[in-house]
Motif scaffolding. Structure first.
Motif, PDB file in Angstrom:
ATOM      1  N   LEU A 272       0.837  -1.193   0.000  1.00  0.00           N
ATOM      2  CA  LEU A 272       0.000   0.000   0.000  1.00  0.00           C
ATOM      3  C   LEU A 272       0.879   1.252   0.000  1.00  0.00           C
ATOM      4  O   LEU A 272       1.862   1.326   0.741  1.00  0.00           O
ATOM      5  CB  LEU A 272      -0.902   0.019   1.236  1.00  0.00           C
ATOM      6  CG  LEU A 272      -1.802  -1.200   1.439  1.00  0.00           C
ATOM      7  CD1 LEU A 272      -2.597  -1.040   2.722  1.00  0.00           C
ATOM      8  CD2 LEU A 272      -2.726  -1.403   0.248  1.00  0.00           C
ATOM      9  N   LYS A 273       0.503   2.212  -0.817  1.00  0.00           N
ATOM     10  CA  LYS A 273       1.220   3.485  -0.839  1.00  0.00           C
ATOM     11  C   LYS A 273       0.223   4.622  -0.710  1.00  0.00           C
ATOM     12  O   LYS A 273      -0.765   4.684  -1.446  1.00  0.00           O
ATOM     13  CB  LYS A 273       2.021   3.650  -2.144  1.00  0.00           C
ATOM     14  CG  LYS A 273       3.257   2.772  -2.204  1.00  0.00           C
ATOM     15  CD  LYS A 273       4.049   3.010  -3.486  1.00  0.00           C
ATOM     16  CE  LYS A 273       4.816   4.299  -3.427  1.00  0.00           C
ATOM     17  NZ  LYS A 273       5.740   4.432  -4.596  1.00  0.00           N
ATOM     18  N   ARG A 274       0.491   5.475   0.259  1.00  0.00           N
ATOM     19  CA  ARG A 274      -0.313   6.684   0.445  1.00  0.00           C
ATOM     20  C   ARG A 274       0.541   7.895   0.076  1.00  0.00           C
ATOM     21  O   ARG A 274       1.761   7.844   0.169  1.00  0.00           O
ATOM     22  CB  ARG A 274      -0.773   6.798   1.902  1.00  0.00           C
ATOM     23  CG  ARG A 274      -1.737   5.716   2.319  1.00  0.00           C
ATOM     24  CD  ARG A 274      -1.846   5.607   3.830  1.00  0.00           C
ATOM     25  NE  ARG A 274      -0.640   5.044   4.429  1.00  0.00           N
ATOM     26  CZ  ARG A 274      -0.004   5.586   5.463  1.00  0.00           C
ATOM     27  NH1 ARG A 274      -0.437   6.714   5.992  1.00  0.00           N
ATOM     28  NH2 ARG A 274       1.073   5.011   5.961  1.00  0.00           N
TER      29      ARG A 274
ATOM     30  N   SER B 263       2.731  -6.491  -5.885  1.00  0.00           N
ATOM     31  CA  SER B 263       2.003  -5.443  -6.594  1.00  0.00           C
ATOM     32  C   SER B 263       1.907  -4.237  -5.664  1.00  0.00           C
ATOM     33  O   SER B 263       1.987  -4.373  -4.440  1.00  0.00           O
ATOM     34  CB  SER B 263       0.602  -5.913  -7.008  1.00  0.00           C
ATOM     35  OG  SER B 263      -0.174  -6.274  -5.875  1.00  0.00           O
ATOM     36  N   VAL B 264       1.784  -3.061  -6.250  1.00  0.00           N
ATOM     37  CA  VAL B 264       1.727  -1.814  -5.480  1.00  0.00           C
ATOM     38  C   VAL B 264       0.386  -1.153  -5.753  1.00  0.00           C
ATOM     39  O   VAL B 264      -0.036  -1.027  -6.912  1.00  0.00           O
ATOM     40  CB  VAL B 264       2.886  -0.872  -5.867  1.00  0.00           C
ATOM     41  CG1 VAL B 264       2.787   0.436  -5.080  1.00  0.00           C
ATOM     42  CG2 VAL B 264       4.237  -1.546  -5.611  1.00  0.00           C
ATOM     43  N   MET B 265      -0.282  -0.729  -4.690  1.00  0.00           N
ATOM     44  CA  MET B 265      -1.602  -0.116  -4.824  1.00  0.00           C
ATOM     45  C   MET B 265      -1.622   1.241  -4.114  1.00  0.00           C
ATOM     46  O   MET B 265      -1.234   1.350  -2.960  1.00  0.00           O
ATOM     47  CB  MET B 265      -2.674  -1.024  -4.207  1.00  0.00           C
ATOM     48  CG  MET B 265      -4.092  -0.475  -4.319  1.00  0.00           C
ATOM     49  SD  MET B 265      -5.318  -1.561  -3.528  1.00  0.00           S
ATOM     50  CE  MET B 265      -5.183  -3.013  -4.578  1.00  0.00           C
ATOM     51  N   ARG B 266      -2.059   2.255  -4.830  1.00  0.00           N
ATOM     52  CA  ARG B 266      -2.227   3.578  -4.220  1.00  0.00           C
ATOM     53  C   ARG B 266      -3.563   3.631  -3.491  1.00  0.00           C
ATOM     54  O   ARG B 266      -4.600   3.270  -4.055  1.00  0.00           O
ATOM     55  CB  ARG B 266      -2.184   4.669  -5.286  1.00  0.00           C
ATOM     56  CG  ARG B 266      -0.822   4.857  -5.931  1.00  0.00           C
ATOM     57  CD  ARG B 266      -0.868   6.052  -6.867  1.00  0.00           C
ATOM     58  NE  ARG B 266       0.418   6.322  -7.456  1.00  0.00           N
ATOM     59  CZ  ARG B 266       0.690   7.409  -8.177  1.00  0.00           C
ATOM     60  NH1 ARG B 266      -0.258   8.316  -8.389  1.00  0.00           N
ATOM     61  NH2 ARG B 266       1.889   7.596  -8.686  1.00  0.00           N
ATOM     62  N   VAL B 267      -3.526   4.103  -2.265  1.00  0.00           N
ATOM     63  CA  VAL B 267      -4.743   4.170  -1.454  1.00  0.00           C
ATOM     64  C   VAL B 267      -4.748   5.464  -0.658  1.00  0.00           C
ATOM     65  O   VAL B 267      -3.713   6.101  -0.470  1.00  0.00           O
ATOM     66  CB  VAL B 267      -4.853   2.970  -0.481  1.00  0.00           C
ATOM     67  CG1 VAL B 267      -5.033   1.663  -1.225  1.00  0.00           C
ATOM     68  CG2 VAL B 267      -3.624   2.898   0.432  1.00  0.00           C
ATOM     69  N   ASN B 268      -5.922   5.851  -0.163  1.00  0.00           N
ATOM     70  CA  ASN B 268      -5.978   6.920   0.819  1.00  0.00           C
ATOM     71  C   ASN B 268      -5.873   6.302   2.214  1.00  0.00           C
ATOM     72  O   ASN B 268      -5.802   5.086   2.369  1.00  0.00           O
ATOM     73  CB  ASN B 268      -7.246   7.766   0.651  1.00  0.00           C
ATOM     74  CG  ASN B 268      -8.516   6.935   0.772  1.00  0.00           C
ATOM     75  OD1 ASN B 268      -8.533   5.881   1.410  1.00  0.00           O
ATOM     76  ND2 ASN B 268      -9.594   7.403   0.149  1.00  0.00           N
TER      77      ASN B 268
ATOM     78  N   ASP C 140       2.111  -2.147   4.497  1.00  0.00           N
ATOM     79  CA  ASP C 140       2.303  -0.700   4.345  1.00  0.00           C
ATOM     80  C   ASP C 140       3.681  -0.384   4.916  1.00  0.00           C
ATOM     81  O   ASP C 140       3.980  -0.741   6.061  1.00  0.00           O
ATOM     82  CB  ASP C 140       1.208   0.045   5.114  1.00  0.00           C
ATOM     83  CG  ASP C 140       1.231   1.554   4.865  1.00  0.00           C
ATOM     84  OD1 ASP C 140       2.330   2.136   4.808  1.00  0.00           O
ATOM     85  OD2 ASP C 140       0.149   2.157   4.751  1.00  0.00           O
ATOM     86  N   ALA C 141       4.509   0.293   4.124  1.00  0.00           N
ATOM     87  CA  ALA C 141       5.902   0.526   4.526  1.00  0.00           C
ATOM     88  C   ALA C 141       6.109   1.852   5.236  1.00  0.00           C
ATOM     89  O   ALA C 141       7.253   2.263   5.445  1.00  0.00           O
ATOM     90  CB  ALA C 141       6.816   0.446   3.300  1.00  0.00           C
ATOM     91  N   ALA C 142       5.047   2.530   5.632  1.00  0.00           N
ATOM     92  CA  ALA C 142       5.197   3.842   6.270  1.00  0.00           C
ATOM     93  C   ALA C 142       4.189   4.010   7.405  1.00  0.00           C
ATOM     94  O   ALA C 142       3.281   4.833   7.329  1.00  0.00           O
ATOM     95  CB  ALA C 142       5.022   4.956   5.239  1.00  0.00           C
TER      96      ALA C 142
END
Length: 322
Positions: free
Chosen positions: A63-65, A100-105, A121-123
């Motif tokens: 997950l990337k925010r 896979s990488v997914m953009r999320v809020n 989530d890496a953050a």
């Protein structure tokens, strides 16, 4: 009548035959060519192995925010955040997964971490509450703690609450004299989260939008609120995107927070998620520490960089000791 098959041809299964060209499945040459025939057939069969292995790898969704300076979706520094640089190294070090990488809020990201699929989530900030439903890695990076941003023309409103250069946020919130802009559902660290939970509801101005910080900065600029809680590097970057000059804002540390926070990778708290964390930790221990530290330090103001690098090195050196 059954057609006779030459004994010089290689045996294959029907499903494999359909994938081989006619020349490979026809009768092999009678003199000296049988070895080439076998090798060609074997090569064609082996070509299917990587795709078969890919199908058996465990899917892992990252997950990337949009969270500068960790992950940056837009603007001149798109893709140059700290986690933007770390994630390819993690993926390369874990070939046993189908990544896979997914953009999320924020809301969707937290929801997915509650679901059974293998999601990481890496953050993330660690907290006791989150540890009940998220499997956490070892510390990944150090970040400057949250503070208060105020326009220089309004900094006098903080004067009664400043002690030794730090803002006593508990006293400020209890006074009810100013509204505080915050990003809704964000984890600010255990200490600050505790203060915000105890604060009167009417002194908080939470924003739920995807560009929450940018919106809060505009509200501050328009005088609708004077104080904003957040990470200094993130506020500096978002202010630049909003056309707000850096010298328009002043940033104050908050009493009782400590200078730094650790950032973690968190995965779904399932057997697969906990196993992924074990493997993530193994990769993290092999990565060059200096590269990640320098990536974060590049986002700091010049006077903070040297102290950050020195303090971060000492923290991780101490962590590595048995």
């Amino acid at each position: 009548m059954t057609r006779r098959r030459s004994h010089s041809c290689a045996k294959t299964e029907p499903s494999d035959l359909r994938r081989l060209p006619a020349g490979a499945i026809g009768c092999c040459p009678s003199r000296g060519g049988w070895l080439l025939c076998v090798l060609a057939t074997l090569f064609l069969l082996l070509e299917t192995v990587p795709s078969a292995l890919a199908q058996t790898r465990e899917p892992l969704i990252w997950l990337k925010r949009d969270l500068p300076p960790l992950t940056i979706f837009d603007g001149p520094k798109k893709g140059q955040g700290v986690i933007d640089q770390l994630l390819p190294l993690l993926i390369a070090g874990m070939p046993q997964y189908q990544h896979s990488v997914m953009r999320v809020n924020r809301a969707r990201g937290l929801q997915m971490l509650h679901e059974p699929a293998l999601v990481c989530d890496a953050a993330l900030n660690w907290s006791k509450e989150r540890e009940q439903w998220i499997a956490f890695s070892i510390p990944v990076f150090r970040a400057m703690s949250n503070g208060l941003a105020v326009r220089r023309v309004d900094q006098k409103v903080l004067a009664p609450f400043i002690k030794d250069g730090e803002v006593d946020l508990a006293e400020l919130l209890a006074s009810g004299s100013e509204k505080l802009g915050i990003i809704a559902e964000r984890n600010y660290g255990e200490y600050l989260d505790g203060l915000l939970k105890q604060a009167p509801a009417d002194v908080l101005a939470p924003h739920y939008g995807n560009d929450a910080l940018g919106s809060l900065l505009q509200m501050q600029r328009l005088g609708r609120l004077r104080l904003l809680l957040g990470y200094r590097p993130e506020i500096r970057y978002q202010a630049s995107l909003q056309g707000i000059a850096e010298d328009e804002l002043k940033f104050y540390p908050i009493r009782g927070t400590g200078k730094y926070l650790s950032g973690y990778i968190g995965c779904t708290d399932t057997p697969k998620g906990r196993q992924a964390i074990v493997e993530i930790n193994q990769v993290l221990r092999t990565l060059p520490r200096e590269r990640l530290d320098e990536a974060y330090a590049a986002w700091l103001d010049p006077e903070s960089r040297s102290d950050y690098l020195k303090d971060t090195k000492a923290f991780f050196d101490n962590l590595a000791q048995p």
